[in-house]
Design an enzyme around this catalytic site. Structure first.
Site, PDB file in Angstrom:
ATOM      1  N   LYS A 147       0.849  -1.202   0.000  1.00 31.75           N
ATOM      2  CA  LYS A 147       0.000   0.000   0.000  1.00 31.75           C
ATOM      3  C   LYS A 147       0.886   1.255   0.000  1.00 31.75           C
ATOM      4  CE  LYS A 147      -4.274   1.727   2.104  1.00 31.75           C
ATOM      5  NZ  LYS A 147      -5.153   1.549   0.934  1.00 31.75           N
ATOM      6  N   GLU A 179      -8.949  -4.248  -9.789  1.00 34.30           N
ATOM      7  CA  GLU A 179      -9.640  -3.605  -8.676  1.00 34.30           C
ATOM      8  C   GLU A 179     -10.076  -2.210  -9.096  1.00 34.30           C
ATOM      9  OE1 GLU A 179      -6.784  -3.516  -5.480  1.00 34.30           O
ATOM     10  OE2 GLU A 179      -5.194  -2.894  -6.834  1.00 34.30           O
ATOM     11  N   LEU A 203      -4.516  -5.044  -4.003  1.00 35.90           N
ATOM     12  CA  LEU A 203      -4.317  -4.765  -2.588  1.00 35.90           C
ATOM     13  C   LEU A 203      -5.088  -5.781  -1.751  1.00 35.90           C
ATOM     14  CD1 LEU A 203      -3.100  -2.734  -0.520  1.00 35.90           C
ATOM     15  CD2 LEU A 203      -5.341  -1.626  -0.528  1.00 35.90           C
TER      16      LEU A 203
END
Length: 283
Positions: A147, A179, A203
């Site tokens: 991240k 995503e 993620l």
């Protein structure tokens, strides 16, 4: 109101908070971050965010700026100091300040910054009407499981969605959805919840993990695998999850209405469960 923020051991008015111009987060995007939700003045999924932070730091060979207990105390103090009932705490760790060089500095100390934002989350109007998304190519780097603060392309995706009259964008690589710009993506077909399996490609969402656990506890069927935009357009429902949107229904992808074009029952129920269970477990 001037917020109290945290910078490297100090609680300061936001107008007095500074970071070095030599900080590698500023120069190299050499940093990671987390966003923890606040509901009823309490922290949601703090342990999960703290563990993911440690993993991100480890993957980038960065020092831990403090212990998890110290981090929790900082979060709580900021929530109290700013009287945050509902919103978020943003945390960022960078490798620290050093003269500009592509090679990592040997002796830099991490920069740790936290601040709060007030935001209405549980009663979001968008959750009742659903959001629309567009599809865009995923051209990000290969380690999306870390991240990092490298958020330029997701920002560009948000702006592309805005220009198209949509709310967000889903990114597509090798024909499959990875995503959203700031969330994990899901579809529902014949009662089965489908979302991409964990890997370096996406993620590892903290909200994702909680929602899938709640779904299985509610006897909902979950399938973790890649899916295409074409599958998504033909789905019965679609939704996204993130720390600040919880479970957010998607009712349109590109030019296609999803299902009936209205918020579906599975997304609605998962949102209810997530908010209810998260409030019970909040710190």
């Amino acid at each position: 109101m001037t917020r109290t923020v945290y910078v490297n051991g100090e609680y300061l008015p936001e107008t007095e908070a500074t970071v070095s111009i030599f900080d590698r987060g500023f120069l190299m995007a050499d940093g990671v971050y987390e966003v923890t939700t606040v509901l009823d003045g309490k922290l949601i999924d703090f342990d999960g965010h703290a563990k993911r932070l440690s993993r991100s730091l480890s993957e980038l060979e960065m020092k831990e700026p403090c212990t998890q207990d110290e981090l929790l105390e900082i979060h709580r103090k900021l929530v109290e100091a700013n009287n945050v009932t509902e919103g978020l705490v943003y945390l960022q760790v960078t490798r620290g300040a050093a003269d500009r060089d592509f090679a990592y500095p040997a002796d830099a100390e991490p920069t740790l910054v936290l601040f709060t934002q007030e935001k209405s989350l549980a009663e979001s109007p968008a959750a009742k009407s659903g959001i629309s998304v567009i599809s865009i190519p995923d051209i990000r780097w290969g380690r999306r499981d870390i991240k990092t603060v490298q958020l330029l392309y997701p920002s560009m995706g948000k702006m592309a969605a805005k220009a198209a009259g949509a709310d967000d964008a889903w990114m597509v690589e090798d024909g499959s959805v990875t995503e959203g710009t700031s969330n994990n993506a899901y579809i529902v077909k014949d009662g089965v919840i489908i979302t991409r399996n964990l890997s370096n490609d996406i993620l590892h969402g903290i909200t994702r993990a909680a929602v899938l656990r709640f779904a299985q506890e509610a006897q909902m069927q979950v399938e973790e695998r890649p899916f295409t935009i074409e599958e998504a357009k033909a789905a019965d429902e679609a939704f996204v999850t993130s720390a600040t949107t919880f479970v957010m229904p998607v009712v349109k992808i590109d030019d296609a209405a999803i299902g009936t074009g209205e918020v579906g029952p599975i997304a609605s129920r998962l949102r209810e469960i997530y908010i209810e269970e998260s409030r019970k477990a909040a710190l």
